[in-house]
Design a protein around this motif. Structure first.
Motif, PDB file in Angstrom:
ATOM      1  N   HIS A 127       0.823  -1.207   0.000  1.00 43.63           N
ATOM      2  CA  HIS A 127       0.000   0.000   0.000  1.00 43.63           C
ATOM      3  C   HIS A 127       0.857   1.257   0.000  1.00 43.63           C
ATOM      4  CE1 HIS A 127      -3.774  -2.154   1.830  1.00 43.63           C
ATOM      5  NE2 HIS A 127      -3.257  -2.780   0.785  1.00 43.63           N
ATOM      6  N   GLY A 128       1.999   1.201   0.691  1.00 46.36           N
ATOM      7  CA  GLY A 128       2.847   2.374   0.804  1.00 46.36           C
ATOM      8  C   GLY A 128       3.366   2.859  -0.531  1.00 46.36           C
ATOM      9  N   LEU A 129       3.686   1.939  -1.450  1.00 42.32           N
ATOM     10  CA  LEU A 129       4.192   2.312  -2.772  1.00 42.32           C
ATOM     11  C   LEU A 129       3.201   3.228  -3.480  1.00 42.32           C
ATOM     12  CD1 LEU A 129       5.999   2.023  -5.333  1.00 42.32           C
ATOM     13  CD2 LEU A 129       4.650  -0.028  -5.882  1.00 42.32           C
ATOM     14  N   TYR A 130       1.947   2.812  -3.552  1.00 43.49           N
ATOM     15  CA  TYR A 130       0.935   3.564  -4.294  1.00 43.49           C
ATOM     16  C   TYR A 130       0.626   4.896  -3.614  1.00 43.49           C
ATOM     17  CZ  TYR A 130       0.440  -0.993  -6.477  1.00 43.49           C
ATOM     18  OH  TYR A 130       0.697  -2.173  -7.126  1.00 43.49           O
ATOM     19  N   ARG A 131       0.593   4.892  -2.300  1.00 45.11           N
ATOM     20  CA  ARG A 131       0.284   6.146  -1.594  1.00 45.11           C
ATOM     21  C   ARG A 131       1.433   7.143  -1.687  1.00 45.11           C
ATOM     22  NH1 ARG A 131      -3.275   2.921   2.845  1.00 45.11           N
ATOM     23  NH2 ARG A 131      -5.283   3.419   1.866  1.00 45.11           N
ATOM     24  N   ASN A 132       2.655   6.663  -1.698  1.00 47.69           N
ATOM     25  CA  ASN A 132       3.782   7.571  -1.895  1.00 47.69           C
ATOM     26  C   ASN A 132       3.768   8.167  -3.300  1.00 47.69           C
ATOM     27  OD1 ASN A 132       4.905   7.353   0.677  1.00 47.69           O
ATOM     28  ND2 ASN A 132       6.086   5.523   0.136  1.00 47.69           N
ATOM     29  N   LEU A 133       3.386   7.359  -4.289  1.00 47.50           N
ATOM     30  CA  LEU A 133       3.274   7.872  -5.659  1.00 47.50           C
ATOM     31  C   LEU A 133       2.153   8.905  -5.767  1.00 47.50           C
ATOM     32  CD1 LEU A 133       3.764   4.587  -7.725  1.00 47.50           C
ATOM     33  CD2 LEU A 133       5.314   6.556  -7.662  1.00 47.50           C
ATOM     34  N   LEU A 134       1.019   8.633  -5.115  1.00 49.72           N
ATOM     35  CA  LEU A 134      -0.091   9.587  -5.142  1.00 49.72           C
ATOM     36  C   LEU A 134       0.318  10.894  -4.478  1.00 49.72           C
ATOM     37  CD1 LEU A 134      -2.985  10.410  -5.716  1.00 49.72           C
ATOM     38  CD2 LEU A 134      -3.695   9.193  -3.640  1.00 49.72           C
ATOM     39  N   LYS A 135       0.994  10.808  -3.348  1.00 51.48           N
ATOM     40  CA  LYS A 135       1.459  12.029  -2.671  1.00 51.48           C
ATOM     41  C   LYS A 135       2.402  12.820  -3.572  1.00 51.48           C
ATOM     42  CE  LYS A 135       4.067  13.812   1.255  1.00 51.48           C
ATOM     43  NZ  LYS A 135       4.961  14.603   0.369  1.00 51.48           N
ATOM     44  N   ALA A 136       3.342  12.131  -4.223  1.00 56.33           N
ATOM     45  CA  ALA A 136       4.285  12.821  -5.109  1.00 56.33           C
ATOM     46  C   ALA A 136       3.560  13.486  -6.271  1.00 56.33           C
ATOM     47  CB  ALA A 136       5.330  11.830  -5.616  1.00 56.33           C
ATOM     48  N   SER A 137       2.552  12.813  -6.823  1.00 55.35           N
ATOM     49  CA  SER A 137       1.769  13.389  -7.917  1.00 55.35           C
ATOM     50  C   SER A 137       1.030  14.639  -7.460  1.00 55.35           C
ATOM     51  CB  SER A 137       0.775  12.363  -8.454  1.00 55.35           C
ATOM     52  OG  SER A 137       1.436  11.270  -9.061  1.00 55.35           O
ATOM     53  N   LEU A 138       0.395  14.557  -6.296  1.00 56.78           N
ATOM     54  CA  LEU A 138      -0.334  15.714  -5.767  1.00 56.78           C
ATOM     55  C   LEU A 138       0.611  16.878  -5.494  1.00 56.78           C
ATOM     56  CD1 LEU A 138      -2.751  13.934  -3.252  1.00 56.78           C
ATOM     57  CD2 LEU A 138      -3.312  14.818  -5.519  1.00 56.78           C
ATOM     58  N   ASP A 139       1.775  16.581  -4.928  1.00 58.91           N
ATOM     59  CA  ASP A 139       2.745  17.642  -4.651  1.00 58.91           C
ATOM     60  C   ASP A 139       3.126  18.372  -5.945  1.00 58.91           C
ATOM     61  OD1 ASP A 139       2.739  16.950  -1.994  1.00 58.91           O
ATOM     62  OD2 ASP A 139       4.627  15.820  -2.070  1.00 58.91           O
ATOM     63  N   GLU A 140       3.329  17.617  -7.016  1.00 56.53           N
ATOM     64  CA  GLU A 140       3.689  18.239  -8.296  1.00 56.53           C
ATOM     65  C   GLU A 140       2.527  19.037  -8.873  1.00 56.53           C
ATOM     66  OE1 GLU A 140       5.105  16.959 -12.832  1.00 56.53           O
ATOM     67  OE2 GLU A 140       5.430  15.567 -11.166  1.00 56.53           O
ATOM     68  N   ILE A 141       1.325  18.488  -8.782  1.00 60.25           N
ATOM     69  CA  ILE A 141       0.132  19.160  -9.309  1.00 60.25           C
ATOM     70  C   ILE A 141      -0.102  20.494  -8.613  1.00 60.25           C
ATOM     71  CG2 ILE A 141      -2.395  19.030  -9.322  1.00 60.25           C
ATOM     72  CD1 ILE A 141      -1.989  15.958  -9.836  1.00 60.25           C
ATOM     73  N   PHE A 142       0.110  20.530  -7.298  1.00 58.54           N
ATOM     74  CA  PHE A 142      -0.211  21.723  -6.518  1.00 58.54           C
ATOM     75  C   PHE A 142       0.948  22.724  -6.427  1.00 58.54           C
ATOM     76  CE2 PHE A 142      -3.241  18.707  -4.142  1.00 58.54           C
ATOM     77  CZ  PHE A 142      -4.297  19.036  -4.978  1.00 58.54           C
ATOM     78  N   GLU A 143       2.032  22.464  -7.136  1.00 64.59           N
ATOM     79  CA  GLU A 143       3.178  23.379  -7.083  1.00 64.59           C
ATOM     80  C   GLU A 143       2.823  24.779  -7.577  1.00 64.59           C
ATOM     81  OE1 GLU A 143       7.181  20.571  -7.623  1.00 64.59           O
ATOM     82  OE2 GLU A 143       6.281  21.581  -9.353  1.00 64.59           O
ATOM     83  N   LYS A 144       2.025  24.859  -8.622  1.00 64.04           N
ATOM     84  CA  LYS A 144       1.691  26.148  -9.227  1.00 64.04           C
ATOM     85  C   LYS A 144       0.598  26.852  -8.427  1.00 64.04           C
ATOM     86  CE  LYS A 144       0.177  28.204 -13.625  1.00 64.04           C
ATOM     87  NZ  LYS A 144      -0.229  27.920 -15.029  1.00 64.04           N
ATOM     88  N   GLU A 145       0.863  28.081  -8.017  1.00 64.95           N
ATOM     89  CA  GLU A 145      -0.138  28.867  -7.318  1.00 64.95           C
ATOM     90  C   GLU A 145      -1.223  29.309  -8.292  1.00 64.95           C
ATOM     91  OE1 GLU A 145      -0.462  29.597  -4.080  1.00 64.95           O
ATOM     92  OE2 GLU A 145       1.291  28.347  -3.603  1.00 64.95           O
ATOM     93  N   GLN A 146      -2.468  29.094  -7.901  1.00 66.00           N
ATOM     94  CA  GLN A 146      -3.611  29.475  -8.730  1.00 66.00           C
ATOM     95  C   GLN A 146      -4.544  30.320  -7.852  1.00 66.00           C
ATOM     96  OE1 GLN A 146      -3.652  28.911 -11.889  1.00 66.00           O
ATOM     97  NE2 GLN A 146      -3.144  26.808 -12.468  1.00 66.00           N
TER      98      GLN A 146
END
Length: 287
Positions: free
Chosen positions: A197-216
């Motif tokens: 489970h940790g593998l997928y959740r770490n990937l999801l967290k990394a994806s979200l971190d990248e998505i939210f980098e840009k201030e909107q």
């Protein structure tokens, strides 16, 4: 029902509520200023205008509801009619698959503000504020994993899709002078028991971190968990616990969908449990 019958019924109700200290005139005036966000996908059973295919990916809708809207004009007509039946002036929540693609296929990592300009114009003409959703389901690359997919190519595809959706939501907010609320829900999980489970959740967290980098500045991010999706009964990557922790740490809005929990759980009870830790809540009321 005739107007005179409505007024007589209201007079009776007003008198009864007054006996317990409720001023119904004040309540109605308050409700006129309260807005809910109407789901556009109620009009056509979540079909959208991208592929005209049966739906898949952790949702129960099939896209074949009798009498569903068949095109963008019918969706807008249905929404306009619904608004005539409701007190107040409510918002409209659009999924990315409801873009005005002009009869052309536009893949999810290619969507842009131009595909929603007619919605922005329609909303202005109809005095309606817009909210938005990314769409990770019912796509050849959605499968059972999107933002948490170990396949970097597929994961990057959905990251790009979600980034573009935030750009669209921000443009909507700028045009209407009010922040567009964008909800992010992905169906990621598996039907069989997962040993990592940790593998997928770490990937999801990394994806979200990248998505939210840009201030909107003219949109607000919501993140939504779920117990499980159809065909994904064993493990859900973006669980309620995962997103509660992420929202609290990263100052995001947490979405609570009343249809996303076990029948023995009370979504209402979760409100008081998470409010001390998250800045805002969005509530989804399942049909």
């Amino acid at each position: 029902m005739k107007q005179e019958h409505i007024e007589k019924a209201y007079a009776i109700a007003k008198e009864r509520y007054a006996t317990i200290g409720v001023d119904t005139d004040e309540v109605l005036a308050l409700l006129q200023n309260q807005q809910i966000s109407l789901h556009c996908w109620q009009t056509d059973d979540v079909m959208g205008f991208e592929r005209n295919e049966a739906l898949s990916g952790g949702i129960q809708a099939t896209g074949n509801s009798p009498g569903r809207a068949r095109n963008i004009d019918e969706v807008r007509q249905d929404i306009a009619f619904v608004k005539t039946l409701l007190a107040g002036n409510h918002r409209l929540n659009l999924h990315e698959i409801y873009g005005d693609f002009g009869g052309k296929f536009v893949d999810r990592d290619e969507c842009g503000v131009e595909h929603f300009q007619s919605w922005i114009d329609w909303a202005k003409e109809n005095h309606t504020l817009l909210d938005f959703n990314s769409s990770s389901f019912s796509h050849p690359k959605s499968g059972s994993l999107s933002l948490s997919n170990p396949d970097e190519g597929i994961r990057k595809f959905w990251i790009e899709h979600t980034k573009r959706c935030r750009d669209i939501a921000n443009a909507m907010g700028e045009a209407q002078g009010d922040p567009c609320i964008m909800n992010l829900w992905v169906h990621d999980g598996c039907k069989d028991v997962s040993v990592n489970h940790g593998l997928y959740r770490n990937l999801l967290k990394a994806s979200l971190d990248e998505i939210f980098e840009k201030e909107q500045p003219m949109m607000k991010d919501c993140i939504e968990g779920k117990v499980f999706g159809i065909g994904l009964e064993s493990f859900t990557v973006g669980s309620h616990d995962f997103y509660t922790a992420y929202a609290a740490k990263n100052d995001k809005i947490l979405t609570i969908d009343t249809g996303h929990y076990h029948p023995t759980e009370s979504p209402a009870d979760k409100v008081s449990a998470v409010l001390p830790f998250v800045k805002e809540l969005m509530l989804h009321v399942s049909r």
